[in-house]
Design a protein around this motif. Structure first.
Motif, mmCIF file in Angstrom:
data_model
loop_
_atom_site.group_PDB
_atom_site.id
_atom_site.type_symbol
_atom_site.label_atom_id
_atom_site.label_comp_id
_atom_site.label_asym_id
_atom_site.label_seq_id
_atom_site.Cartn_x
_atom_site.Cartn_y
_atom_site.Cartn_z
ATOM 1 N N THR A 198 -1.836 17.045 14.108
ATOM 2 C CA THR A 198 -1.449 15.654 14.376
ATOM 3 C C THR A 198 -2.435 14.647 13.789
ATOM 4 O O THR A 198 -2.152 13.454 13.769
ATOM 5 N N SER A 199 -3.592 15.108 13.329
ATOM 6 C CA SER A 199 -4.645 14.175 12.940
ATOM 7 C C SER A 199 -4.258 13.329 11.733
ATOM 8 O O SER A 199 -4.546 12.130 11.680
ATOM 9 N N GLY A 200 -3.615 13.938 10.738
ATOM 10 C CA GLY A 200 -3.178 13.173 9.582
ATOM 11 C C GLY A 200 -2.130 12.134 9.947
ATOM 12 O O GLY A 200 -2.131 11.018 9.409
ATOM 13 N N LEU A 201 -1.221 12.482 10.866
ATOM 14 C CA LEU A 201 -0.212 11.525 11.312
ATOM 15 C C LEU A 201 -0.850 10.348 12.031
ATOM 16 O O LEU A 201 -0.426 9.191 11.875
ATOM 17 N N LYS A 202 -1.875 10.608 12.828
ATOM 18 C CA LYS A 202 -2.566 9.520 13.524
ATOM 19 C C LYS A 202 -3.284 8.608 12.535
ATOM 20 O O LYS A 202 -3.325 7.384 12.715
ATOM 21 N N THR A 203 -3.864 9.204 11.489
ATOM 22 C CA THR A 203 -4.510 8.389 10.464
ATOM 23 C C THR A 203 -3.493 7.481 9.791
ATOM 24 O O THR A 203 -3.757 6.293 9.548
ATOM 25 N N LEU A 204 -2.324 8.019 9.485
ATOM 26 C CA LEU A 204 -1.271 7.222 8.865
ATOM 27 C C LEU A 204 -0.801 6.111 9.812
ATOM 28 O O LEU A 204 -0.593 4.968 9.379
ATOM 29 N N ALA A 205 -0.650 6.423 11.086
ATOM 30 C CA ALA A 205 -0.258 5.393 12.057
ATOM 31 C C ALA A 205 -1.314 4.294 12.140
ATOM 32 O O ALA A 205 -0.990 3.102 12.223
ATOM 33 N N ALA A 206 -2.591 4.691 12.100
ATOM 34 C CA ALA A 206 -3.668 3.710 12.194
ATOM 35 C C ALA A 206 -3.710 2.808 10.965
ATOM 36 O O ALA A 206 -3.930 1.593 11.075
ATOM 37 N N LEU A 207 -3.498 3.369 9.770
ATOM 38 C CA LEU A 207 -3.474 2.545 8.559
ATOM 39 C C LEU A 207 -2.276 1.599 8.573
ATOM 40 O O LEU A 207 -2.378 0.443 8.122
ATOM 41 N N THR A 208 -1.154 2.053 9.096
ATOM 42 C CA THR A 208 0.013 1.179 9.244
ATOM 43 C C THR A 208 -0.307 0.034 10.200
ATOM 44 O O THR A 208 0.015 -1.134 9.936
ATOM 45 N N LEU A 209 -0.948 0.363 11.308
ATOM 46 C CA LEU A 209 -1.355 -0.655 12.265
ATOM 47 C C LEU A 209 -2.321 -1.651 11.626
ATOM 48 O O LEU A 209 -2.230 -2.868 11.844
ATOM 49 N N LEU A 210 -3.253 -1.153 10.811
ATOM 50 C CA LEU A 210 -4.211 -2.024 10.131
ATOM 51 C C LEU A 210 -3.493 -2.995 9.190
ATOM 52 O O LEU A 210 -3.844 -4.180 9.131
ATOM 53 N N ASP B 241 8.349 6.371 6.145
ATOM 54 C CA ASP B 241 9.338 6.680 7.184
ATOM 55 C C ASP B 241 9.611 8.177 7.284
ATOM 56 O O ASP B 241 9.909 8.683 8.378
ATOM 57 N N ARG B 242 9.522 8.900 6.167
ATOM 58 C CA ARG B 242 9.695 10.359 6.229
ATOM 59 C C ARG B 242 8.534 11.022 6.956
ATOM 60 O O ARG B 242 8.722 11.976 7.716
ATOM 61 N N LEU B 243 7.324 10.552 6.718
ATOM 62 C CA LEU B 243 6.138 11.220 7.249
ATOM 63 C C LEU B 243 5.835 10.855 8.694
ATOM 64 O O LEU B 243 5.435 11.717 9.484
ATOM 65 N N LEU B 244 5.969 9.577 9.047
ATOM 66 C CA LEU B 244 5.514 9.102 10.358
ATOM 67 C C LEU B 244 6.690 8.960 11.308
ATOM 68 O O LEU B 244 7.519 8.061 11.149
ATOM 69 N N PRO B 245 6.789 9.838 12.326
ATOM 70 C CA PRO B 245 7.906 9.732 13.270
ATOM 71 C C PRO B 245 7.830 8.433 14.056
ATOM 72 O O PRO B 245 6.746 7.977 14.436
ATOM 73 N N LEU C 258 0.812 -1.216 0.000
ATOM 74 C CA LEU C 258 0.000 0.000 0.000
ATOM 75 C C LEU C 258 0.846 1.266 0.000
ATOM 76 O O LEU C 258 0.541 2.222 -0.726
ATOM 77 N N PHE C 259 1.895 1.294 0.811
ATOM 78 C CA PHE C 259 2.678 2.507 1.010
ATOM 79 C C PHE C 259 4.095 2.363 0.465
ATOM 80 O O PHE C 259 4.694 1.276 0.516
ATOM 81 N N ASP C 260 4.621 3.479 -0.012
ATOM 82 C CA ASP C 260 6.042 3.582 -0.306
ATOM 83 C C ASP C 260 6.777 3.706 1.026
ATOM 84 O O ASP C 260 6.522 4.644 1.797
ATOM 85 N N ARG C 261 7.663 2.751 1.322
ATOM 86 C CA ARG C 261 8.271 2.695 2.646
ATOM 87 C C ARG C 261 9.096 3.940 2.964
ATOM 88 O O ARG C 261 9.064 4.456 4.092
ATOM 89 N N ALA C 262 9.805 4.448 1.986
ATOM 90 C CA ALA C 262 10.609 5.644 2.240
ATOM 91 C C ALA C 262 9.716 6.831 2.584
ATOM 92 O O ALA C 262 10.018 7.611 3.501
ATOM 93 N N ALA C 263 8.609 6.977 1.856
ATOM 94 C CA ALA C 263 7.683 8.072 2.156
ATOM 95 C C ALA C 263 7.054 7.880 3.526
ATOM 96 O O ALA C 263 6.874 8.852 4.281
#
Length: 710
Positions: A573-585, A554-558, A547-552
């Motif tokens: 912070t809301s967009g970062l949390k969404t990205l973290a949640a999709l990664t978790l999913l 890692d740049r976006l999500l601390p 789903l995700f480009d790994r380099a992108a």
């Protein structure tokens, strides 16, 4: 309320297999009771909170009507809502008064489905060949062989850009969510049809009225709504220190409602708590505050992600903490949810035309999400810029079709998309603990606002005037604005002096480093709870490659150990949390697939590169979760009734981590660092305790005004 799924499938063995897969995941919270009913080729399963109404009626034509939730009549809730749905035209399944989902099931797989006017009660659906699935969450759709396990790239782009789904498209391929006012009609052998007979249309009905006349209309309407809700039974008020919830409390008290108390989430030193306490005193009801349990965030995130697949907003996990208290009180919960969105318009400035085009509307929503160029880079494996362009084109087309004057178009757009996917998602989560009463989304009020001129809505003018003129006592109390500025709407010189000399206020000035803004504290991406969620996401980064480009990424999500540098703790912070949640999913899906492979082969499935979960652990965690589930449910229920809310929340979180899984395998499979220590908590819960009467009863709550959303 209710978590439900209905499958229409002419293959009995496939129906049973699907039910067997869904059944252990249907009740994510321990007090929910499950049920199921077969009707022709359809099988319905559900799990409901104790105060959540579930009603059935069988028609002479063989149709089965089902209503989850409460339909409001003219003066009181309908006593037989399912029979009312049978008796009315099918178009009346949707857009009725109340918070509900309604189904009509035929003997040969026919399904009609609708929900409340704004579609706050989620209804998702998928039809493939001879099979149709309708559910209140995205969890079941991957459990049927003809279901959906793949991401919809445009749906994922919507969530990354705006932190919620949009336009009926979900994050799962082929699965749609009913639009606001939407009606699904499915007949065997035919393509399902979704229409919108229950949606709101703007008018100029009240354009010639003075502001005073408009305020009088609002007062009359809210009084009628409160009167209906007062007949629902005992009520607990979700009380913030702000404008919306104190108006709800004032109208319910005026209507003679059986108010059993008020609940507020936060710490004693919060500005919000300092404003909520005197409101509860003025209403003459007990006030029960409890802090947020940040230790529960990782497991609560897994539960929410497993149910909703990040199709709705995830930035605020604190609401889940309220559910043990809400359920233990055994009452309906009244909230001011969406009050500021329905009765106010702060996004339109008269004469300022640059706020009225699509770019302005998207810019407002996108501030909560990630920038479009970053999303394009992130989604490179599934189409990148083409996917983002397609998402924006769909949004642009939807905006062009919204009718009305400029301020009406903005109001309808916000309700139809942002408010139901972001703030409104809290209503269904809350309903898993108790039936929510939502006066500001009552159909009568929505239709009234749809015909109002702009002036009484601008900057909440009508709401402020209602508080000043109808509830003077409440207007003279401190008002929370998510800041240190808590001046009442009405204040004389003596009141101002008292406020300036308040010891609590002076103490806060002596400790400026402490964060007294509730939302700024719980939304902070660097707090202990969100850092723990980020650690879970870190462990799942290796599962995101499809789903995700790994380099992108890692740049976006601390990483969890890094400090996230943001401007606004709430919005940025809301967009970062969404990205973290999709990664978790992605990690949860990968774990479930490996567990299925282990179950099929009896051998440990190989880990993808970058995963930090040991092979063989999947089946072990699933088995442990199953063994602990029964005792955990009993322990949570006992602790909730006893008022030991901190222990109850920890147990809920642990149980969620053990049972909120995806795919064919079964249970959720979090890395051990991310799972609550469920076994030790269950053991502790079994220890002898003092009798209930000798312990202090505590409660947990969420803020009804939800200030950061506007």
């Amino acid at each position: 309320m209710t978590h439900f799924v209905v499958v229409s499938d002419p293959d009995p063995a496939r129906r049973r297999a699907f039910a067997d897969a869904v059944r252990p995941r249907l009740a994510p919270l321990p007090w929910m009771t499950a049920g199921e009913r077969e009707h022709g080729d359809s099988l319905l399963l559900w799990a409901a909170a104790p105060t959540a109404p579930v009603d059935f009626a069988l028609g002479a034509d063989g149709r089965l009507a089902v209503v989850f939730g409460q339909l409001q009549g003219e003066d009181a809730p309908l006593a037989a809502p399912a029979a009312a749905c049978l008796a009315a035209p099918v178009e009346r399944l949707t857009g009725r008064n109340g918070f509900y989902a309604a189904l009509l099931l035929g003997a040969h797989g026919e399904i009609d489905a609708g929900a409340d006017t704004l579609g706050l009660f989620p209804v998702y659906w998928l039809a493939r060949g001879e099979v149709a699935i309708v559910a209140s969450s995205l969890m079941p759709f991957g459990l049927h062989p003809l279901g959906s396990r793949q991401f919809d790239p445009i749906g994922v782009a919507n969530s990354l850009l705006t932190v919620h789904g949009r336009g009926g498209r979900s994050t799962l391929d082929g699965v749609r969510r009913l639009m606001s006012g939407g009606l699904l009609s499915r007949r065997a052998g035919r393509t399902p049809v979704e229409t919108e007979p229950g949606w709101l249309l703007p008018s100029d009905r009240h354009f010639g009225r003075s502001e005073r006349e408009c305020v009088d209309l609002f007062d009359d309407c809210l009084g009628r709504i409160a009167g209906r809700m007062a007949r629902s039974g005992p009520i607990v008020l979700s009380l913030s220190g702000g404008l919306d919830s104190r108006l709800v409390g004032g109208y319910l008290q005026r209507a003679g409602a059986d108010l059993r108390g008020a609940i507020t989430l936060g710490d004693a030193g919060d500005y919000e708590m300092g404003c909520a306490r005197p409101v509860a005193r003025a209403l003459g009801i007990p006030h029960r505050p409890v802090p947020v349990d940040f230790d529960a965030f990782p497991a609560l995130a897994r539960m929410q992600v497993g149910l909703e697949h990040v199709d709705t907003s995830i930035p605020d996990l604190s609401w889940w903490n309220a559910l043990p208290a809400v359920e233990a009180l055994g009452a309906r919960i009244a909230t001011g949810l969406l009050g500021d969105a329905v009765m106010a318009d702060d996004t339109y400035e008269p004469g300022v035309t640059d706020r009225c085009d699509f770019a302005a509307r998207f810019g407002y929503m996108n501030r909560w999400g990630l920038p479009a160029p970053a999303v394009a880079q992130l989604l490179a494996p599934v189409g990148g810029q083409a996917v983002v362009d397609a998402a924006l084109d769909e949004m642009r087309d939807a905006w062009a079709r919204v009718p009305g004057e400029w301020f009406q178009r903005i109001w309808l757009w916000e309700l139809r998309h942002r408010e139901r996917g972001h703030v409104g998602a809290v209503a269904w989560r809350m309903s898993l603990g108790a039936l929510p009463l939502l006066p500001f989304v009552d159909r009568d009020l929505l239709e009234l606002v749809a015909g109002m001129p702009h002036a009484p809505l601008y900057r909440r003018q009508a709401q402020r005037e209602l508080l000043r003129t109808r509830f003077d006592k409440l207007a003279r109390l401190p008002l929370d604005r998510n800041s240190a500025h808590t001046a009442p709407l009405v204040e004389n010189l003596l009141g101002k002096v008292r406020r300036k000399l308040d010891p609590a206020r002076l103490l806060r000035r002596l400790r400026p480093a402490a964060e007294h803004r509730y939302y700024a504290r719980v939304y902070d991406f660097n707090n202990t709870g969100w850092r723990a969620v980020r650690a879970c996401a870190d462990a799942a980064r290796g599962a995101t490659g499809a789903l995700f480009d790994r380099a992108a990424l890692d740049r976006l999500l601390p990483a969890a150990g890094a400090e996230a540098t943001v401007g606004d703790k709430i919005i940025d912070t809301s967009g970062l949390k969404t990205l973290a949640a999709l990664t978790l999913l992605c990690g949860m899906q990968d774990d479930a697939a490996r567990a299925a492979a282990e179950a099929d082969t009896g051998r440990s499935a190989p880990l993808p590169a970058g995963r930090s979960v040991e092979p063989g652990r999947a089946a072990t965690v699933a088995q442990a979760g199953a063994e602990l589930a029964s005792s955990a449910r009993a322990a949570v229920h006992e602790r909730g009734r006893a008022g030991d809310m901190a222990q109850a929340v920890r147990l809920v979180a642990g149980l969620a981590a053990a049972t909120a899984g995806l795919g064919e395998a079964g249970a959720a499979l979090p890395p051990q660092s991310c799972a609550a220590p469920l076994a030790s908590d269950v053991a502790e819960a079994a220890e002898p305790r003092a009798p209930r009467s000798s312990r202090t009863k505590l409660s947990v709550s969420g803020d009804s005004a939800h200030k950061p959303t506007r």
